[in-house]
Each structure stands twice: as structure tokens, then as C-alpha cells.
Design an enzyme around this catalytic site. Structure first.
Site, mmCIF file in Angstrom:
data_model
loop_
_atom_site.group_PDB
_atom_site.id
_atom_site.type_symbol
_atom_site.label_atom_id
_atom_site.label_comp_id
_atom_site.label_asym_id
_atom_site.label_seq_id
_atom_site.Cartn_x
_atom_site.Cartn_y
_atom_site.Cartn_z
ATOM 1 N N GLU A 154 0.866 -1.176 0.000
ATOM 2 C CA GLU A 154 0.000 0.000 0.000
ATOM 3 C C GLU A 154 0.903 1.226 0.000
ATOM 4 O OE1 GLU A 154 -2.910 -0.509 -0.649
ATOM 5 O OE2 GLU A 154 -3.073 -2.622 -0.112
ATOM 6 N N CYS A 182 -2.036 9.136 2.979
ATOM 7 C CA CYS A 182 -1.593 8.591 1.686
ATOM 8 C C CYS A 182 -2.592 8.855 0.569
ATOM 9 C CB CYS A 182 -1.311 7.094 1.806
ATOM 10 S SG CYS A 182 -2.726 6.102 2.318
#
Length: 470
Positions: free
Chosen positions: A218, A252
Site C-alpha cells: 500500500e 496517503c
């Protein structure tokens, strides 16, 4: 954190072996998995206020409410979802065999992998540690967690929390700096989940390669907002402000830059200014809800983007307050039409700076997105369904929120993951359960089957060959 409390490098492999030996001796059944998740939930719920204070101490100042939402609520919500669906997900899934292979039957059985490694980042240090950990536990694995060295107090909190819930041979925690992280990534896990930057993700992938360790990466990247001409500027500013300045942009999937029609730029900047000042006021240093940059290195990196932009003649507009390096306080700032040569447009920003780039046509905006690496998130803003469908058709991203930001991450049944430079694989909900299981295909053959006739000399079963090869 005092290095005396860091995990010695020579202890990492023996700890992994201990976890694997315990797993092989007694693989977790439904009762144990459910009990583990319930105890984890109860322990986290009981210590939420302590968690928020601990994260705030690591950041210097972080909104306690944002920690309760982003690190508390999301983890509790995911555990609740796992508990709700676990029994059904564990069951074998019947699949068809097709008429040629009748009367056989087939199924897919989710079986545990063994020991799952989890490397968690600093920006949401509890959420991004406990969600993959809880998912791995639900899938019947043991877990070895490496939390971030950049939030050492939170790492200690996680170590104590997990020791309260799990025996040491079911869940273990390794603490320490980059040397511990590098060695950890090279351990022979049965699966490794890493959340962090693309640059570090490449190193993790290289470290895992000798063991062919399966990975869920990720990562990040530059997640764009595509604001279309029909969408109201005020509403867009409010929703983009939430996505951008939650956790001071240290997310993010935060909007990394905004593509918007040239004629809307000034109105959008004015709307952002009103939104930011309504939320935080003029004096950011006295606002509990405005989070600080996590450490001096990250602050210097972000200040470097601003210095580079100003040196290039790019206009930087501060929306409220002023910078205070002593507090690592960096105010919400927009940068107007930076070129791709500007540093702020080359790296994931991960902070409160928001570049605005104008476009003349939707084709131009889509082409700009496609000329860059595929983002972790994409945020189209339009009430025209045909326009949104076109954007979805002509771009590729890890995930999408239409007419909003961030919230797709929080929906349990939506898999969360990147594509290309923004990551590989996905987790959350059943996607995570399946990723951290071996989906074992099983064929059950019948006592009598036409397959028994398919052997030389084939001339004896020519009628059967003619039947199935048609």
C-alpha cells in the site's frame, strides 16, 4: 524511543520461528479467531483516549478527535465488520465444474497461510497497524508487526496493547529503526503487508524477493482532484479541505493536487480560504484541531518544496496563520499553476501544501493524469454522470471517491489498494481476508466418471471424445 528497548536484529528470526511453530501446532479455529478479535476490540476501545494522547505526543501536537476518528473508529469499524462476516467467509465456497466434468464437484477453501508480517507507517500508526493485523487474525494467521520508528511512543503503546491481548507466540511486535525494518522485510513470511512510500516499497519488494514472499504493498503517489466546470466551487472547497488538511495532509490518499477550469481558480482559492479560516481561525498555533508535521525531517522536506516553488516564481498563497518551525507548524498553503519541474509536483506531498493546476478542456485534464504514474486515489467532482463515467473509463487509480475525498477508505466492503507505482494487492473486508488466506481449490471426484474412459486406446471412447470436444 530508547534504543535499549529496540528489538535486537538477532532476535527477529527466532521470533518468527516461534510464531510459526505455534501456528503449526494449533491452527486457529473460528472460536479462537472470534475471541481474539473481540478481545482486541475491547482493549482498543478501553484505551482510545490513551491512544490519542500517545499519538499527539509523537506528533508534537495532533488533533485528539482526528486520532479518535482515523485511528480509533476505522480500526473498530473494521474489526466489527470482520466479526460480522467471519463465519461465512471461512466456509468452503462451492464452484461449478461445467457439464464436461459432471458428476464431480468443486470448492474453494480459505485456509490460513501461517505467519503474516505487517510493516506499518507513522501517519496513522494505529489504524494502519491494527487493520491488517486484525484481518490476518481473522484469516487464521499469526502476526509479526513492525510499527514505525517515527512514532516511537505509539509503537510502545501498540506493543503493550497487543501483549495484553495475545500470547507472545501468536502476535509479536518488533520495534526499532531502519536497520530493524530492513531485516524484518527480508524474513521468510508467508505474506507481508507494507504501507508506506513508493521508494521504500521498492526496497521492501527487493528484500522479500529471495524468499518469494507474497506482498501487499500500500504505497502512495500523487492523488489528483479533477474538479469539473459544473460542480459548485463552495461545496468542492469544503470537501477537498477535509481531505487535504485532515491530519495536516499527512494521509496517503489526501488530494495531492487539484485540476480545475482556469476560470474557477480565483473563486476556488477564495472558497478554500473561507473554509480554512472557518475551521481553524487565523491563529493556528492555538487551535487544537490543526495537527503538526510529525518530525523535523518531514518539516524540512515540505519547507524545501515551498522554497523551491518561490525560487521558480510560483505564487504560494497562505490560507490562514503562519509557519512556526519550533512547533513544526506549517499552514494550509496553495501553489498556483506549478510546472512539473517544481519539486512539489515530483513527489507525493504528504503535507498541507496544495498545488492548483488549471486546464482548458476535460481531455487535457485526463491526459495530464494519464501522463503520470497511476495514483492511489482519484477524486472527480461533477454532477454530470456521463462526465464521471468518462473519467472512470479513461483513467486508472487505486480507488475513487466521486464528489468527495478519503471516504472510500472507510467503507469496509470496498477493497483498498493501489495500482502500479501506488501499490499492489488490496485489503479491507473480504478482499483482505482472501489476500491473507490461501484460497485452496479442491475437486471432489465421483465414484464413477467419464474420465475413467479417457485413456488409450482412445478409439474405444471415440463417442465420448466427440461429445466433449465440440
Amino acid at each position: 524511543m530508547d534504543t535499549a528497548t529496540d528489538t535486537p536484529l538477532h532476535a527477529l528470526q527466532p521470533t518468527l520461528e516461534q510464531l510459526r511453530a505455534a501456528w503449526q501446532q494449533r491452527k486457529p479455529d473460528y472460536g479462537q479467531r472470534r475471541d481474539d478479535l473481540l478481545r482486541l476490540r475491547a482493549a482498543l476501545k478501553r484505551r482510545l483516549d490513551e491512544m490519542a494522547r500517545t499519538i499527539a505526543a509523537d506528533f508534537g501536537h495532533r488533533s485528539l478527535d482526528e486520532s479518535r476518528i482515523a485511528d480509533g473508529m476505522t480500526a473498530l469499524n473494521e474489526i466489527d465488520h470482520l466479526l460480522r462476516h467471519l463465519r461465512r467467509w471461512m466456509k468452503p465456497r462451492r464452484v461449478g465444474v461445467g457439464w464436461r466434468f459432471l458428476p464431480a464437484r468443486a470448492q474453494v477453501r480459505p485456509v490460513p497461510l501461517g505467519v503474516v508480517g505487517v510493516i506499518a507507517p507513522w501517519n496513522y500508526p494505529v489504524n494502519l497497524a491494527l487493520i491488517p493485523l486484525a484481518t490476518a487474525i481473522a484469516a487464521g494467521n499469526h502476526v509479526y508487526l513492525k510499527p514505525s520508528e517515527h512514532t516511537p511512543r505509539t509503537s510502545a503503546f501498540l506493543r503493550d496493547l497487543l501483549a495484553e491481548v495475545f500470547p507472545a507466540d501468536r502476535v509479536a511486535v518488533a520495534t526499532g529503526g531502519a536497520d530493524v525494518g530492513a531485516t524484518f522485510a527480508g524474513l521468510p513470511f508467508d505474506h507481508l503487508v507494507f504501507t508506506g512510500s513508493t521508494a521504500v516499497g521498492r526496497k521492501v519488494m527487493a528484500a522479500a524477493a529471495p524468499h518469494l514472499t507474497p506482498l501487499t504493498l500500500e504505497l502512495g503517489g500523487k492523488s489528483p482532484v479533477l474538479l469539473c466546470d459544473d460542480y459548485p466551487v463552495e461545496r468542492a472547497a469544503a470537501r477537498i479541505a477535509t481531505g487535504k488538511w485532515f491530519n495536516c495532509g499527512q494521509t496517503c490518499i489526501a488530494p495531492d493536487y487539484v485540476l480545475l477550469p482556469a476560470g474557477k481558480r480565483d473563486a476556488f482559492v477564495a472558497a478554500l480560504r473561507r473554509e480554512v479560516q472557518a475551521r481553524y481561525g487565523a491563529d493556528l498555533g492555538n487551535r487544537d484541531d490543526y495537527t503538526r508535521i510529525v518530525n523535523d525531517g518531514q518539516y524540512a522536506r515540505l519547507q524545501g518544496y515551498l522554497d523551491d516553488a518561490r525560487a521558480r516564481g510560483i505564487e504560494a498563497v497562505t490560507l490562514a496563520g503562519s509557519a512556526d518551525p519550533a512547533q513544526r507548524l506549517l499552514p494550509p498553503t496553495v501553489l498556483l499553476d506549478p510546472g512539473d519541474d517544481a519539486k512539489v509536483m515530483q513527489d507525493e506531498i504528504f503535507g498541507p501544501l496544495l498545488p492548483l493546476k488549471t486546464y482548458a478542456t476535460l481531455d487535457e485534464a485526463i491526459a495530464y493524469i494519464n501522463a503520470h504514474e497511476r495514483p492511489l486515489a482519484l477524486y472527480p467532482f461533477s454532477h454530470d454522470r456521463a462526465v464521471v463515467e468518462r473519467i472512470l473509463r479513461d483513467t486508472v487509480a487505486g480507488g475513487v471517491s466521486v464528489n468527495d475525498t478519503l471516504f472510500h477508505f472507510a467503507i469496509p466492503d470496498l477493497p483498498f489498494g493501489g495500482v502500479g507505482a501506488s501499490g499492489m494487492g488490496a485489503y479491507h473486508s473480504r478482499a483482505g481476508f482472501d489476500a491473507l488466506s490461501k484460497l485452496l481449490p479442491v475437486l471432489w471426484q465421483a465414484r464413477r466418471t467419464g474420465g475413467d474412459l479417457l485413456k488409450p486406446p482412445y478409439s474405444k471412447a471415440q463417442w465420448l471424445l466427440d461429445l466433449i470436444v465440440r
